[in-house]
Design a protein around this motif. Structure first.
Motif, short mmCIF file in Angstrom:
data_model
loop_
_atom_site.label_atom_id
_atom_site.label_comp_id
_atom_site.label_asym_id
_atom_site.label_seq_id
_atom_site.Cartn_x
_atom_site.Cartn_y
_atom_site.Cartn_z
N LEU A 121 0.83 -1.21 0.00
CA LEU A 121 0.00 0.00 0.00
C LEU A 121 0.86 1.26 0.00
CD1 LEU A 121 -2.79 1.28 0.11
CD2 LEU A 121 -2.71 1.07 2.60
N SER A 122 1.98 1.24 0.70
CA SER A 122 2.84 2.41 0.76
C SER A 122 3.38 2.79 -0.62
CB SER A 122 3.99 2.18 1.74
OG SER A 122 4.77 1.08 1.33
N VAL A 123 3.70 1.80 -1.45
CA VAL A 123 4.19 2.07 -2.80
C VAL A 123 3.08 2.70 -3.64
CG1 VAL A 123 5.05 1.00 -4.92
CG2 VAL A 123 5.92 0.25 -2.70
N GLN A 124 1.87 2.22 -3.50
CA GLN A 124 0.74 2.78 -4.24
C GLN A 124 0.47 4.22 -3.82
OE1 GLN A 124 -2.58 0.15 -3.74
NE2 GLN A 124 -1.62 -1.52 -4.86
N ILE A 125 0.55 4.51 -2.53
CA ILE A 125 0.32 5.88 -2.04
C ILE A 125 1.39 6.81 -2.57
CG2 ILE A 125 0.31 7.33 0.04
CD1 ILE A 125 -1.04 4.95 1.48
N VAL A 126 2.64 6.42 -2.50
CA VAL A 126 3.73 7.24 -3.01
C VAL A 126 3.57 7.49 -4.50
CG1 VAL A 126 6.22 7.30 -3.42
CG2 VAL A 126 5.36 6.61 -1.20
N ALA A 127 3.18 6.49 -5.25
CA ALA A 127 2.99 6.66 -6.68
C ALA A 127 1.89 7.69 -6.97
CB ALA A 127 2.64 5.32 -7.33
N TRP A 128 0.77 7.61 -6.26
CA TRP A 128 -0.31 8.57 -6.48
C TRP A 128 0.10 9.98 -6.08
CZ3 TRP A 128 -4.05 8.29 -9.67
CH2 TRP A 128 -4.60 7.07 -10.00
N VAL A 129 0.84 10.12 -4.99
CA VAL A 129 1.31 11.45 -4.58
C VAL A 129 2.24 12.03 -5.65
CG1 VAL A 129 2.74 12.67 -2.89
CG2 VAL A 129 0.99 11.06 -2.11
N MET A 130 3.12 11.22 -6.18
CA MET A 130 4.03 11.68 -7.23
C MET A 130 3.26 12.12 -8.48
SD MET A 130 7.09 11.60 -6.05
CE MET A 130 8.20 11.50 -7.41
N ILE A 131 2.25 11.36 -8.86
CA ILE A 131 1.44 11.70 -10.02
C ILE A 131 0.72 13.03 -9.81
CG2 ILE A 131 -0.62 11.03 -11.34
CD1 ILE A 131 0.33 8.10 -10.96
N ILE A 132 0.14 13.20 -8.63
CA ILE A 132 -0.57 14.44 -8.32
C ILE A 132 0.38 15.63 -8.32
CG2 ILE A 132 -1.82 15.68 -6.50
CD1 ILE A 132 -3.09 12.90 -5.82
N LEU A 133 1.55 15.47 -7.72
CA LEU A 133 2.54 16.57 -7.71
C LEU A 133 3.00 16.90 -9.11
CD1 LEU A 133 4.66 15.64 -4.57
CD2 LEU A 133 3.04 17.54 -4.81
N LEU A 134 3.22 15.91 -9.93
CA LEU A 134 3.65 16.13 -11.30
C LEU A 134 2.59 16.89 -12.10
CD1 LEU A 134 5.79 15.65 -13.47
CD2 LEU A 134 4.66 13.50 -14.00
N ILE A 135 1.33 16.50 -11.91
CA ILE A 135 0.23 17.20 -12.61
C ILE A 135 0.15 18.65 -12.13
CG2 ILE A 135 -2.27 17.32 -12.84
CD1 ILE A 135 -2.25 14.22 -12.86
N LEU A 136 0.25 18.85 -10.81
CA LEU A 136 0.20 20.23 -10.29
C LEU A 136 1.36 21.06 -10.80
CD1 LEU A 136 -0.91 19.61 -6.59
CD2 LEU A 136 -2.25 20.65 -8.43
N TRP A 137 2.54 20.49 -10.86
CA TRP A 137 3.70 21.23 -11.35
C TRP A 137 3.54 21.58 -12.81
CZ3 TRP A 137 7.47 19.52 -14.95
CH2 TRP A 137 8.56 20.38 -15.07
N TRP A 138 2.97 20.65 -13.58
CA TRP A 138 2.79 20.87 -15.02
C TRP A 138 1.72 21.94 -15.27
CZ3 TRP A 138 -1.04 19.02 -18.74
CH2 TRP A 138 -0.61 19.18 -20.06
N VAL A 139 0.64 21.93 -14.47
CA VAL A 139 -0.45 22.88 -14.67
C VAL A 139 -0.05 24.28 -14.21
CG1 VAL A 139 -2.79 23.49 -13.92
CG2 VAL A 139 -2.26 21.14 -14.55
N LEU A 140 0.67 24.36 -13.12
CA LEU A 140 1.05 25.68 -12.57
C LEU A 140 2.32 26.09 -13.19
CD1 LEU A 140 0.30 24.98 -8.83
CD2 LEU A 140 -1.17 26.11 -10.47
#
Length: 51
Positions: A32-51
């Protein structure tokens, strides 16, 4: 009961199966920890790309 498709033989197996009873394909499992880290990374990447 939920089903998933085996990529090895394309048969439907139980969603909680770790190994396909038809062909013996072993479904990969991630902690579960690997899945959570992956989702956090995806969200941060999307936020960085949008902003």
């Amino acid at each position: 009961m939920d089903k998933k498709e085996c990529p090895g033989c394309a048969m439907d197996v139980d969603a909680d199966a770790e190994v396909c009873p038809i062909c013996g394909y072993e479904f990969p499992s991630q902690p579960l920890s690997v899945q959570i880290v992956a989702w956090v990374m995806i969200i941060l990447l999307i936020l960085w790309w949008v902003l």
